[in-house]
Design an enzyme around this catalytic site. Structure first.
Site, mmCIF file in Angstrom:
data_model
loop_
_atom_site.group_PDB
_atom_site.id
_atom_site.type_symbol
_atom_site.label_atom_id
_atom_site.label_comp_id
_atom_site.label_asym_id
_atom_site.label_seq_id
_atom_site.Cartn_x
_atom_site.Cartn_y
_atom_site.Cartn_z
ATOM 1 N N SER A 38 66.832 23.520 57.891
ATOM 2 C CA SER A 38 65.835 22.387 57.825
ATOM 3 C C SER A 38 65.753 22.459 60.358
ATOM 4 C CB SER A 38 66.201 21.086 58.049
ATOM 5 O OG SER A 38 67.923 20.959 58.253
ATOM 6 N N ASP A 39 64.578 22.570 60.188
ATOM 7 C CA ASP A 39 64.916 22.236 62.301
ATOM 8 C C ASP A 39 63.665 21.739 62.603
ATOM 9 O OD1 ASP A 39 61.757 23.829 62.067
ATOM 10 O OD2 ASP A 39 63.313 25.918 61.121
ATOM 11 N N TYR A 85 64.105 28.027 50.361
ATOM 12 C CA TYR A 85 63.897 29.353 50.451
ATOM 13 C C TYR A 85 63.466 29.807 49.709
ATOM 14 C CZ TYR A 85 66.564 29.001 55.022
ATOM 15 O OH TYR A 85 67.006 28.685 56.262
ATOM 16 N N LYS A 87 69.847 24.215 65.923
ATOM 17 C CA LYS A 87 68.305 23.775 66.231
ATOM 18 C C LYS A 87 67.967 22.694 67.280
ATOM 19 C CE LYS A 87 67.104 27.016 63.254
ATOM 20 N NZ LYS A 87 66.222 27.596 63.359
ATOM 21 N N ASP A 107 67.316 26.755 69.890
ATOM 22 C CA ASP A 107 66.602 27.092 68.935
ATOM 23 C C ASP A 107 65.552 26.112 68.612
ATOM 24 O OD1 ASP A 107 64.018 28.632 67.303
ATOM 25 O OD2 ASP A 107 65.134 28.912 66.205
ATOM 26 N N ASN A 156 61.818 26.960 67.320
ATOM 27 C CA ASN A 156 61.216 26.772 66.479
ATOM 28 C C ASN A 156 59.703 26.254 67.118
ATOM 29 O OD1 ASN A 156 63.843 26.412 64.581
ATOM 30 N ND2 ASN A 156 62.844 27.618 63.529
ATOM 31 N N GLU A 203 65.384 30.047 71.816
ATOM 32 C CA GLU A 203 64.234 30.849 70.950
ATOM 33 C C GLU A 203 63.315 30.270 70.543
ATOM 34 O OE1 GLU A 203 66.998 32.133 68.086
ATOM 35 O OE2 GLU A 203 65.085 31.843 66.053
ATOM 36 N N GLU A 246 60.014 35.983 65.325
ATOM 37 C CA GLU A 246 60.248 35.972 64.352
ATOM 38 C C GLU A 246 59.255 35.434 63.492
ATOM 39 O OE1 GLU A 246 62.760 32.298 64.047
ATOM 40 O OE2 GLU A 246 61.784 32.251 62.335
ATOM 41 N N ASP A 261 61.148 40.355 62.681
ATOM 42 C CA ASP A 261 61.435 39.684 61.407
ATOM 43 C C ASP A 261 61.084 41.139 59.996
ATOM 44 O OD1 ASP A 261 61.527 37.731 59.481
ATOM 45 O OD2 ASP A 261 60.086 38.569 58.924
ATOM 46 N N HIS A 304 65.974 38.386 63.517
ATOM 47 C CA HIS A 304 65.567 37.115 62.758
ATOM 48 C C HIS A 304 66.015 37.417 61.377
ATOM 49 C CE1 HIS A 304 63.555 33.976 60.137
ATOM 50 N NE2 HIS A 304 64.253 33.795 60.675
ATOM 51 N N ALA A 305 67.293 36.693 60.787
ATOM 52 C CA ALA A 305 67.577 36.216 59.755
ATOM 53 C C ALA A 305 67.906 35.132 59.541
ATOM 54 C CB ALA A 305 68.325 37.433 59.649
ATOM 55 N N GLY A 306 68.686 34.890 58.423
ATOM 56 C CA GLY A 306 68.742 33.727 57.374
ATOM 57 C C GLY A 306 68.035 34.283 55.783
ATOM 58 N N GLU A 316 70.980 38.084 63.901
ATOM 59 C CA GLU A 316 71.566 36.634 63.282
ATOM 60 C C GLU A 316 72.258 36.623 61.495
ATOM 61 O OE1 GLU A 316 68.247 34.543 62.993
ATOM 62 O OE2 GLU A 316 69.363 32.425 62.528
HETATM 63 MG MG LIG Z 1 64.437 31.308 64.932
#
Ligand SMILES: [Mg+2]
Length: 440
Positions: A24-25, A33, A219, A247, A249, A273, A300, A323, A350-352, A381
């Site tokens: 969450s951001d 996901y 975030k 970040d 977003n 970011e 990203e 990304d 960018h990852a996650g 990341e």
């Molecule tokens: Mg980001």
């Protein structure tokens, strides 16, 4: 003997991560996901996989476009394709009717990336090599032939790229040995999701430090008061020597970003970011020039190499965050790494999400061996979610990615995970449908 591709299958796989607010951001409040998952099979029984990472609704649209675009692969021989991967990249990206939906951006571009990455995975598996080694072992000419310079020739030419790779060739075995010994440094986003409580965030910060991370990302962007509060608690947990990144977003207007970062300046963020729209080259440049020595990072959501050219060659950003699923596959991604190298910008991928960590570890290792030839301040990341669903999950040791040793690009999922999370027919979603409101 030929090895023709005989089938292409996509699956809509979604994980209910919004239950715990993982991911969450300020912009993405409740991500589930998801992966638009692709399997290619050849007549000899070899299988190549890829995925497009999304955050839920629309994952089925990605599957549909991959199916539409991928039909041209059926009946083609793998050896013929891999003889010239640069040509293959251009072929996949030149369907004029589908390109009307882009061109070279959005779902059609991500679908092209999925098809191209699945073929890279297939090739690496047939060769018995992890993808990064397949690329690391290429000659400079072979490597540069995989890149694509269309519409970026004013900023980077083939000869310049070739010179960069040639310069590194004599020392590349040293860098491969260095990766095998120490891995590639990572930073963690795991503690920083906006929906986490103060206690959970601080506990995860401390755990990250204890396991060897030297960079932590939070975030930000919902309210200044909340961000000051959370940055204070994070600094309390990690001290002054650990790097803190933030970040937003895309949450802010350009001038708002500049003002907001004045308030966060005391916490010494290493970078901010996605402060604003991911398409706003002019805005990022203005922010970068207005916030002192805080670096600006984005990428990203940067949708193709031409956008990256503008950010990089205009000095609008400091850190390039490519990304693995947004661009048209490995060929375009490596072209962006090459652009960044020419202009002296570090790439911190960018990852996650789901599968992004499995992908990007290969990218940074290829970059280190063949392109940038240094790690410097680069970090990949990392987020601690959903790795258990992959056959060869990432391995992190002392805050660094261990170099993958299994053949391929690393995103093949366990069949059991697909059976459970396929949307909406998997067992997890069926259970939810039976017991609660319709899942989206
Ligand atoms: Mg980001």
């Amino acid at each position: 003997m030929s090895n023709k591709i005989i089938s292409l299958k996509t699956t809509d796989v979604r994980f209910p991560t919004s239950d715990l607010l993982d991911g969450s951001d300020a912009t993405n409040k409740d991500p589930d996901y998801s992966a638009a998952y692709l399997e290619l099979e050849t007549e000899r029984g070899d299988v190549g996989n890829s995925l497009i990472f999304t955050i839920g609704r629309g994952n089925d649209i990605c599957c549909d476009v991959v199916e539409a675009m991928g039909q041209q692969l059926i009946g083609r021989d793998l050896d013929t394709i891999t003889t010239d991967m640069g040509l293959f990249y251009r072929e996949i990206n030149s369907d004029s009717q589908l390109n009307w939906l882009g061109p070279h951006k959005g779902v059609v571009h991500m679908a092209a990336g999925s098809i191209i990455n699945a073929v890279w995975d297939l090739w690496a598996r047939v060769e018995g090599k992890p993808l990064w080694r397949l690329l690391a072992d290429m000659s400079p000419e072979e490597f540069v032939n995989c890149l694509d310079f269309k519409h970026i020739g004013d900023a980077l030419t083939r000869n310049e790229a070739l010179a960069i790779v040639q310069k590194n060739t004599a020392t590349r075995q040293d860098r491969i040995a260095e990766l095998e010994k120490n891995g590639y440094p990572a930073y963690t986003t795991t503690p920083g999701w906006l929906g986490y409580s103060d206690e959970k965030m601080q506990r995860l910060c401390r755990e990250a430090l204890a396991s060897g991370f030297k960079h932590i990302k939070l975030k930000v962007g919902e309210s200044i008061e909340q961000d000051i509060h959370r940055c204070t608690l994070a600094r309390e947990a990690i001290g002054d020597d650990t790097r803190l990144m933030v970040d937003a977003n895309q949450a802010w207007e350009v001038d708002q970003a500049i003002e907001w970062m004045e308030h966060l300046q005391p916490f010494k963020p290493w970078f901010i970011e996605e402060p604003t729209s991911p398409d706003d080259v002019f805005g990022h440049k203005k922010i970068r020039e207005s916030i002192g020595n805080i670096q600006v990072a984005t990428g990203e959501h940067c949708h193709n190499k031409v956008m990256f050219k503008q950010f990089i060659a205009n000095d609008a950003i400091d850190v390039v965050q490519v990304d693995a699923c947004r661009l048209a596959g490995l060929n375009e991604i490596l072209t962006v790494f090459m652009l960044a190298a020419k202009y002296g910008k570090p790439v911190c991928p960018h990852a996650g999400g789901v599968g992004l960590c499995e992908y990007v570890q290969h990218l940074s290792m290829i970059d280190y061996v063949q392109i940038s030839a240094e790690i410097g301040e680069r970090v990949i990341e990392y987020a601690d979610h959903l790795h258990e669903h992959f056959e060869t999950p990432i391995e992190i040791k002392n805050g660094a990615y261990r170099p993958p040793s299994a053949p391929g690009f690393g995103v093949r999922m366990h069949q059991s995970a697909i059976d459970q999370y396929q949307f909406p027919d998997g067992s997890e979603w069926q259970k939810r449908l039976a017991t609660g409101p319709s899942p989206h």
